[in-house]
Design a protein around this motif. Sequence first.
Motif, mmCIF file in Angstrom:
data_model
loop_
_atom_site.group_PDB
_atom_site.id
_atom_site.type_symbol
_atom_site.label_atom_id
_atom_site.label_comp_id
_atom_site.label_asym_id
_atom_site.label_seq_id
_atom_site.Cartn_x
_atom_site.Cartn_y
_atom_site.Cartn_z
ATOM 1 N N THR A 93 26.720 0.934 133.452
ATOM 2 C CA THR A 93 26.029 1.597 134.560
ATOM 3 C C THR A 93 26.961 2.631 135.186
ATOM 4 O OG1 THR A 93 26.735 -0.071 136.174
ATOM 5 C CG2 THR A 93 24.666 -0.468 135.018
ATOM 6 N N ARG A 94 26.529 3.192 136.280
ATOM 7 C CA ARG A 94 27.326 4.245 136.880
ATOM 8 C C ARG A 94 27.438 4.061 138.389
ATOM 9 N NH1 ARG A 94 23.474 9.636 136.602
ATOM 10 N NH2 ARG A 94 22.049 9.126 138.319
ATOM 11 N N ALA A 95 28.431 4.726 138.948
ATOM 12 C CA ALA A 95 28.587 4.856 140.386
ATOM 13 C C ALA A 95 28.489 6.344 140.721
ATOM 14 C CB ALA A 95 29.917 4.282 140.846
ATOM 15 N N GLU A 96 28.078 6.643 141.936
ATOM 16 C CA GLU A 96 27.883 8.037 142.334
ATOM 17 C C GLU A 96 28.617 8.316 143.638
ATOM 18 O OE1 GLU A 96 23.670 8.190 142.686
ATOM 19 O OE2 GLU A 96 23.319 7.816 140.550
ATOM 20 N N LEU A 97 29.380 9.398 143.641
ATOM 21 C CA LEU A 97 30.053 9.881 144.839
ATOM 22 C C LEU A 97 29.381 11.179 145.245
ATOM 23 C CD1 LEU A 97 32.342 10.073 146.953
ATOM 24 C CD2 LEU A 97 33.791 11.053 145.168
ATOM 25 N N VAL A 153 28.916 6.651 148.638
ATOM 26 C CA VAL A 153 29.214 6.067 147.331
ATOM 27 C C VAL A 153 28.124 5.056 147.000
ATOM 28 C CG1 VAL A 153 30.818 4.699 145.971
ATOM 29 C CG2 VAL A 153 31.694 6.405 147.577
ATOM 30 N N ARG A 154 27.438 5.298 145.898
ATOM 31 C CA ARG A 154 26.294 4.477 145.473
ATOM 32 C C ARG A 154 26.683 3.626 144.275
ATOM 33 N NH1 ARG A 154 21.805 2.025 143.794
ATOM 34 N NH2 ARG A 154 19.829 3.185 143.730
ATOM 35 N N ASP A 155 26.377 2.337 144.344
ATOM 36 C CA ASP A 155 26.569 1.488 143.179
ATOM 37 C C ASP A 155 25.233 0.888 142.764
ATOM 38 O OD1 ASP A 155 26.046 -1.229 144.284
ATOM 39 O OD2 ASP A 155 27.925 -0.996 145.365
ATOM 40 N N TYR A 156 25.227 0.295 141.593
ATOM 41 C CA TYR A 156 24.012 -0.317 141.049
ATOM 42 C C TYR A 156 24.242 -1.804 140.790
ATOM 43 C CZ TYR A 156 22.146 4.363 140.642
ATOM 44 O OH TYR A 156 21.685 5.636 140.945
ATOM 45 N N GLY A 157 24.887 -2.444 141.770
ATOM 46 C CA GLY A 157 25.184 -3.858 141.661
ATOM 47 C C GLY A 157 24.192 -4.711 142.422
ATOM 48 N N PRO A 158 24.562 -5.971 142.682
ATOM 49 C CA PRO A 158 23.700 -6.882 143.432
ATOM 50 C C PRO A 158 23.458 -6.374 144.847
ATOM 51 C CG PRO A 158 25.458 -8.073 142.305
ATOM 52 C CD PRO A 158 25.788 -6.624 142.204
ATOM 53 N N ALA A 159 22.382 -6.840 145.438
ATOM 54 C CA ALA A 159 22.020 -6.411 146.794
ATOM 55 C C ALA A 159 23.076 -6.854 147.801
ATOM 56 C CB ALA A 159 20.664 -6.984 147.177
ATOM 57 N N LEU A 160 23.294 -6.040 148.819
ATOM 58 C CA LEU A 160 24.212 -6.378 149.895
ATOM 59 C C LEU A 160 23.518 -7.358 150.843
ATOM 60 C CD1 LEU A 160 27.056 -5.500 150.992
ATOM 61 C CD2 LEU A 160 25.814 -3.974 152.531
#
Length: 227
Positions: A134-138, A151-158
């Motif tokens: 997957t990817r992260a976005e700055l 900063v966006r991640d595609y991991g588990p919900a916070l």
Amino acid sequence: MEAEVDGILVAAHELKAPLAVLRQLALTLPGMDAEGEHTRNEMVSVSERAIKQVNDLIKIRRLEDGLFEMEPVAVRVVCDEVARELMYLFDYNRRELFIKYSNRARLVTANRDLLHSVVYNFLLNAMHYSGEGTRAELNVKDFQGKVKIMVRDYGPALPMDVWREMKRGWIEKPTSIAMRPGSSGLGLYIASKFSRYMNAKVGAVRHRDGTSFYVEMPVSKQTSLFA
């Protein structure tokens, strides 16, 4: 609460020396094959990241002394530096990092070292909590008269309790984050403390497929040699 934070800082001081020794021992190991060399490099990398967080924790108590001067800082330069510093980690863990700049305001009022740590901790979180492939976005953009670094991640919900603390603008203490294994919330705690010192707003956006952490920096009206 202050006593608890002081305890964390005492522990940070105690950890710094053995971490430095571990790093030095890894660097001085004798010749190895390719696999051993890879393991040594990983040991050095892990110890350096741990030392960096320990140094950030030590800085937290020094914030009260007002030793970190505010100045015009070129926000893209700082973000580029952090991205270069962590790119090997994204590559090694088979994550991608996408960077997008759309900000017209190039300078923010900040302390360069503290801002570097804020972006670093957000990106490190994104690397850890994005799945393989997957990817992260700055993303850096203008927002309501400020510069917003997201900063966006595609991991588990916070979790909602952590999101509420971020919405308030700071985190009281490092806490474990459910569904995000291996996290003490330490990076978010550091980022919130540093941001508050710089009169910047931190927050988080919960997505169905991940989380965005952001900091909104005041725009500098001054000039800088590094813009």
